[in-house]
Design an enzyme around this catalytic site. Structure first.
Site, PDB file in Angstrom:
ATOM      1  N   THR A   1      34.465  45.912 102.792  1.00 21.34           N
ATOM      2  CA  THR A   1      36.104  45.563 102.606  1.00 21.34           C
ATOM      3  C   THR A   1      36.943  46.973 103.079  1.00 21.34           C
ATOM      4  OG1 THR A   1      35.622  43.628 100.998  1.00 21.34           O
ATOM      5  CG2 THR A   1      37.581  44.226 101.117  1.00 21.34           C
TER       6      THR A   1
ATOM      7  N   SER B   1      37.284  40.161  94.772  1.00 22.90           N
ATOM      8  CA  SER B   1      37.737  41.524  93.853  1.00 22.90           C
ATOM      9  C   SER B   1      38.899  42.313  94.384  1.00 22.90           C
ATOM     10  CB  SER B   1      36.702  42.264  93.531  1.00 22.90           C
ATOM     11  OG  SER B   1      35.721  41.418  93.299  1.00 22.90           O
TER      12      SER B   1
ATOM     13  N   THR C   1      38.531  41.057 104.702  1.00 21.73           N
ATOM     14  CA  THR C   1      36.392  41.340 103.997  1.00 21.73           C
ATOM     15  C   THR C   1      35.668  40.376 105.335  1.00 21.73           C
ATOM     16  OG1 THR C   1      34.608  41.781 102.397  1.00 21.73           O
ATOM     17  CG2 THR C   1      36.541  39.965 101.957  1.00 21.73           C
TER      18      THR C   1
ATOM     19  N   ASP D   1      29.885  35.563  96.984  1.00 22.13           N
ATOM     20  CA  ASP D   1      30.490  36.215  95.935  1.00 22.13           C
ATOM     21  C   ASP D   1      30.902  34.956  94.841  1.00 22.13           C
ATOM     22  OD1 ASP D   1      31.172  38.634  96.634  1.00 22.13           O
ATOM     23  OD2 ASP D   1      33.991  38.186  97.547  1.00 22.13           O
TER      24      ASP D   1
ATOM     25  N   ARG E   1      41.199  33.467 102.122  1.00 25.21           N
ATOM     26  CA  ARG E   1      39.892  33.412 101.910  1.00 25.21           C
ATOM     27  C   ARG E   1      39.115  32.729 102.647  1.00 25.21           C
ATOM     28  NH1 ARG E   1      36.732  37.977 100.008  1.00 25.21           N
ATOM     29  NH2 ARG E   1      35.100  36.218  97.716  1.00 25.21           N
TER      30      ARG E   1
HETATM   31  N1  GLY Z   1      33.468  40.509  99.314  1.00 26.65           N
HETATM   32  C1  GLY Z   1      34.164  41.499  98.100  1.00 26.65           C
HETATM   33  C2  GLY Z   1      35.524  40.428  97.130  1.00 26.65           C
HETATM   34  O1  GLY Z   1      35.952  39.709  98.380  1.00 26.65           O
HETATM   35  O2  GLY Z   1      36.141  41.177  96.680  1.00 26.65           O
END
Ligand code: GLY
Length: 570
Positions: free
Chosen positions: A383, A455, A401, A425, A111
């Protein structure tokens, strides 16, 4: 092999001055100038389902040449970064969940994270108003990208040399490929934004409108990919690429530095595992909310006779809506990066807590988010997802994403790739909705080095401890509800992979207090829910779910009807 083939055979109407070249190392399977979209197929050995035919074909070709599901994932994700720039990426991040053929589970968190100069109130003006324009577009909206680190973190599980896995992406970028109608429409729709958020020339903008069948060549991106091929992760996080990222940040008042890039690391996490009606579900833990929401929603409906209620029956849609409401209320309150916030995973997933959460569920009567808050104990939708299974039994699910479609809309000048707008986010101010309408608080507040709540829910299903299904989807906050409904469709209603993916979906996320429904969701159920007191909102597509499911020893593969998504395999 049963194939439902939507033939989208493109004749390239514009040609680059570069001579056309075959895709090195991918064989005849991948022709970037003529390809078709296959939505469902039954493969015997190996399958890849992704958002673009060329990317799926690249992944399948890699496995045909002796690579495994991890090789295919790496090659597919890199190809998507070229042929699906709206969400495939090297300037974003993602999550990988996998089960090796020997049963070992693996989850890799790549991430994006907040730069060191980020701070809690960075998107507030002097009066404390939220500046969502800054968190959602342009340079300041970008978190430190994680994708390249994630791909290298997966390399120990792959069999082929990285140089072979990245070469198809390099060729697709360098020699071009023909774009689909959908991509052409997206480039045209976003032209003004591309012009607004960039000062350097970029491949996605041209004078005349794009058309399906046009050839897209991305020379700068090809050079960036070659630096990664030749120098590994350092080819991205250090040296020329890092210099270009930092120079781009300086042109647009972004805050990612050389140190941020050099310090970025992918992290291994403990996968979230639980059972639903005897199936083992394996999904992604925080910093995604996806897996936690799935546990909560599936466990909340498990005591009810879901199959007897009937597919899309009013009883079932109400029950699932109330489960979604409660789980998303918990998301807003309790979920964030576990390295910065103590996420009460054990409690949130415990039987006692989940039973208590459904105590105030009243069949036939709409709940209200005003009164149903988080439980009491002392997180455009772009995403993309890749599902892969190989002949050895390795299962790999990756959701990756840039956040919004084309992310921040900012392309790194001279490096040719889009940066994410993942900072949105985070909860930029308590109670202020992000672009998905999701609210949050302290758990997901911005802090340097922290990873924003996601998410994404790449998910595996086992039956009798053997591979059963690989799945996932894009869709922002709708991701967990799409995966939730796909599992219920397969487990409770015994649907084919294609039906499980393509049947109309609905979504409730606590706030706003609405049930979103796709346009083809049945009117009779919708009217009955309105009579109960629910507010409904018809909307466009929910998710683009990719599923591979075991069917008598074969890999039943389904690519969502909602886009150019495509299966490939053998
Ligand atoms: N950017 C969408 C997610 O990570 O939930």
């Amino acid at each position: 092999m049963k194939k439902i083939c939507l033939l989208v055979s493109f004749v390239a109407v514009t040609f680059s001055c570069t001579a056309r070249q075959p895709i090195v190392g991918a064989g005849k399977e991948v022709d970037p100038y003529h390809y078709s979209i296959t939505k469902t197929a039954l493969f015997s050995k190996a399958s890849v389902v992704s958002a673009h035919p060329l990317a799926s074909q690249v992944g399948a070709a890699v496995m045909k040449r002796g690579g495994n599901a991890f090789d295919a994932m790496i090659a597919t994700q890199l190809a998507l970064a070229v042929v699906y720039p709206g969400a495939g990426n090297i300037g974003g991040g993602g999550f990988l969940i996998a089960r090796k053929a020997n049963g070992q589970l693996l989850s890799i968190d790549y991430r994006e994270q907040a730069p060191a100069k980020a701070h809690r109130d960075m998107y507030l003006d002097s009066a404390g108003n939220a500046l969502t324009e800054l968190s959602q577009n342009g340079h300041l909206s970008s978190g430190v990208p994680g994708t390249v680190a994630g791909l290298f973190a997966a390399m120990p599980y792959a069999k082929l040399p990285f140089a072979e896995l990245i070469q198809p992406a390099i060729d697709l970028a360098e020699f071009g490929y023909v774009i689909t109608e959908e991509e052409a429409a997206n480039f045209n729709a976003d032209k003004n934004d591309f012009v607004k958020y960039n000062t350097q020339p970029l491949a996605f903008v041209k004078q005349v409108a794009w058309k399906g069948g046009d050839t897209l060549v991305q020379k700068d991106l090809a050079e960036t990919l070659k630096r990664i091929r030749d120098n590994g992760a350092k080819g991205f996080y250090e040296g020329t690429t890092a210099d270009l990222i930092v120079a781009e940040m300086q042109r647009g008042k972004g805050c990612i530095t050389h140190e941020d890039l050099k310090n970025y690391r992918a992290k291994e996490r403990e996968p979230l595992t639980f059972t639903y009606r005897g199936y083992q579900v394996i999904s992604f833990p925080p910093p995604s909310s996806g897996g936690l929401l799935l546990v909560q929603m599936l466990k909340m409906i498990e005591p009810f006779p879901v199959a007897r209620y009937g597919f899309h029956s009013t009883e079932l849609v109400q029950l699932m809506t109330e489960a979604e409401r409660r789980a998303y209320a918990d998301r807003a309150e309790y979920m964030g990066d576990p390295d910065f916030w103590n996420v009460p995973v054990k409690t949130l997933t415990s039987d006692a807590y989940i039973t208590a959460r459904m105590k105030d569920f009243v069949p036939g009567k709409a709940g209200k988010s005003e009164t149903i808050k988080a439980g009491i104990i002392k997180e455009s939708e772009e995403t993309t997802h890749i599902s892969i299974m190989d002949a050895q039994g390795n299962m790999v699910a990756v959701t990756t994403t840039l956040n919004n479609h084309y992310g921040s809309k900012t392309v790194v000048g001279g490096a040719g790739f889009l940066l994410n707008d993942e900072m949105d986010d985070f909860s930029i101010k308590p109670g202020v909705p992000n672009m998905y309408g999701a609210v949050g608080g302290e758990a997901n507040a911005i802090a340097p080095g922290k990873r924003m709540l996601s998410s994404m829910a790449p998910t595996l299903l086992l039956k009798n401890n053997k591979p059963y299904a690989v799945m996932g989807t894009p869709g922002g906050t709708t991701i967990p509800t799409s995966v939730f409904q796909t599992i219920v469709n397969m487990v409770d209603f015994n649907m084919s992979a294609a039906d499980a993916v393509n049947k109309p979906k609905f979504h409730h996320q606590w706030l706003p207090d609405l049930i979103y429904m796709e346009k083809d969701f049945p009117d009779v159920t919708a009217s009955a829910l309105e009579k109960m007191g629910y507010q409904l909102d018809r909307r466009g597509n929910i998710g683009r779910t990719e599923v591979i499911k075991m069917n008598n020893g074969k890999l039943e593969s389904a690519a969502d009807k909602r886009g150019d998504d495509c299966v490939a395999g053998f």
